[in-house]
Scaffold this active site. Structure first.
Site, PDB file in Angstrom:
ATOM      1  N   CYS A  49      -1.218   0.161  -5.096  1.00 16.02           N
ATOM      2  CA  CYS A  49      -0.972   0.235  -6.758  1.00 16.02           C
ATOM      3  C   CYS A  49      -0.424   1.298  -7.845  1.00 16.02           C
ATOM      4  O   CYS A  49      -1.276   2.387  -6.927  1.00 16.02           O
ATOM      5  CB  CYS A  49      -2.253  -0.045  -7.198  1.00 16.02           C
ATOM      6  N   CYS A  99      -0.989   1.999 -10.530  1.00 16.61           N
ATOM      7  CA  CYS A  99      -1.330   2.018 -12.322  1.00 16.61           C
ATOM      8  C   CYS A  99      -2.446   3.454 -12.068  1.00 16.61           C
ATOM      9  O   CYS A  99      -2.620   4.614 -11.331  1.00 16.61           O
ATOM     10  CB  CYS A  99      -3.083   0.747 -12.243  1.00 16.61           C
ATOM     11  N   CYS A 125      -6.585   4.503 -10.580  1.00 15.69           N
ATOM     12  CA  CYS A 125      -7.036   3.947  -9.380  1.00 15.69           C
ATOM     13  C   CYS A 125      -7.278   5.115  -8.264  1.00 15.69           C
ATOM     14  O   CYS A 125      -5.768   5.848  -8.890  1.00 15.69           O
ATOM     15  CB  CYS A 125      -6.229   2.796  -8.570  1.00 15.69           C
TER      16      CYS A 125
END
Lengths: 190, 190
Positions: free
Chosen positions: B49, B51, B54
């Site tokens: 991920c 993003c 995180c």
């Protein structure tokens, strides 16, 4: 023949991109006193969109939607028939109060799309506008009641039409938005 | 050899999915009094991920993150070192206040992911957990300062690793979320 309806203009006949389209006149669906909106610029980022906010004609699971610079958009006739669908939305969709067609949707707030207006090129009286190049917000058609078990067929059909399916915007546009955000946050040089 | 760093565990050595992983003990990075969290269930939807929310180890542009049922997650040791990073976020990321590692992140509010907890399986003491299957929120790495001009190389590298890149979640998860929303709105039968 596919049973998956994308959009009437795409399902049955493919339009052709003209060499020198530089704007035209969008017209709503009213027989009397139609709203007319003129654009004086070629389209950018034309695509099909599965979101629940964009205007779609009957029988379409996707809209056809593109952007033009807001400064190159003028309402020519019957502007009194226009109303903003949702004043709190990013895109201020101006719809005809009688027939419901969205005629132009400027982005006015601070955003990477500020200064652009969203339009539906199928409403042009003229032909030759740039054809859609990808499919955005594909999973969102489920939110309009589309059967989730048919989504594989939808994505296959979109690929067959060279409309690469994405569940948000295309990678280029997503990178553009992220770059704008990074510059605004100061993690990339402005 | 690629110059694009995805995640240390993926760049240099590929782990192997075990046949019968059914949970294990996650451990934070503290040498003294580490936080330990036990899971009693196999992972689902493990992915990398991009993003900005995180937790990622040093040198990683992507996190490795998966979900397990919240009812199968227990903090075993040193729970006093945990604090929620952002109480307003959908995922209530419980991080170690000393080393910063996110140990578990339940979704408690009404949402299609309610009842699931996000964890970083690289923190398992055990091996054999299901390996990541796709890449989510790829464009978002730009928001951490990644050079936008290298995004083509990132997506190529992810494809080479069989981690199909998406700028939101995978189509299956996006359809799952849209179906939940459609049922909640009443446009599909509950």
């Amino acid at each position: 023949m596919s049973v998956i309806a994308i959009h009437p203009l795409i399902d049955t006949q493919r339009q052709v991109t003209g060499a020198a389209f530089s704007g035209g006149t969008l017209i709503c669906a009213c027989v009397e006193k139609p709203v007319k909106v003129r654009t004086r610029h070629d389209l950018a980022h034309n695509h099909v969109c599965g979101c629940t906010q964009c205007w779609k004609p009957a029988g379409a699971n996707f809209s056809i939607v593109a952007v033009v610079p807001t400064k190159d958009v003028d309402v020519l006739e019957n502007s009194d028939k226009l109303a903003v669908v949702d004043p709190s939305a990013l895109i201020l969709r101006h719809a005809c109060k009688e027939c419901g067609v969205h005629m132009h949707g400027p982005v006015e707030r601070e955003h990477p799309f500020q200064g652009l207006s969203f339009i539906h090129p199928e409403r042009f009286q003229e032909s030759g506008w740039a054809q859609p190049g990808f499919a955005a917000f594909v999973s969102s058609i489920i939110e309009s009641g589309f059967d989730p078990s048919n989504m594989d067929a939808v994505r296959s059909r979109l690929k067959e039409l060279n409309l690469e399916p994405y569940d948000c915007l295309s990678p280029g546009l997503m990178d553009y938005i992220a770059t704008w955000t990074a510059k605004k946050k100061g993690v990339l040089p402005a």
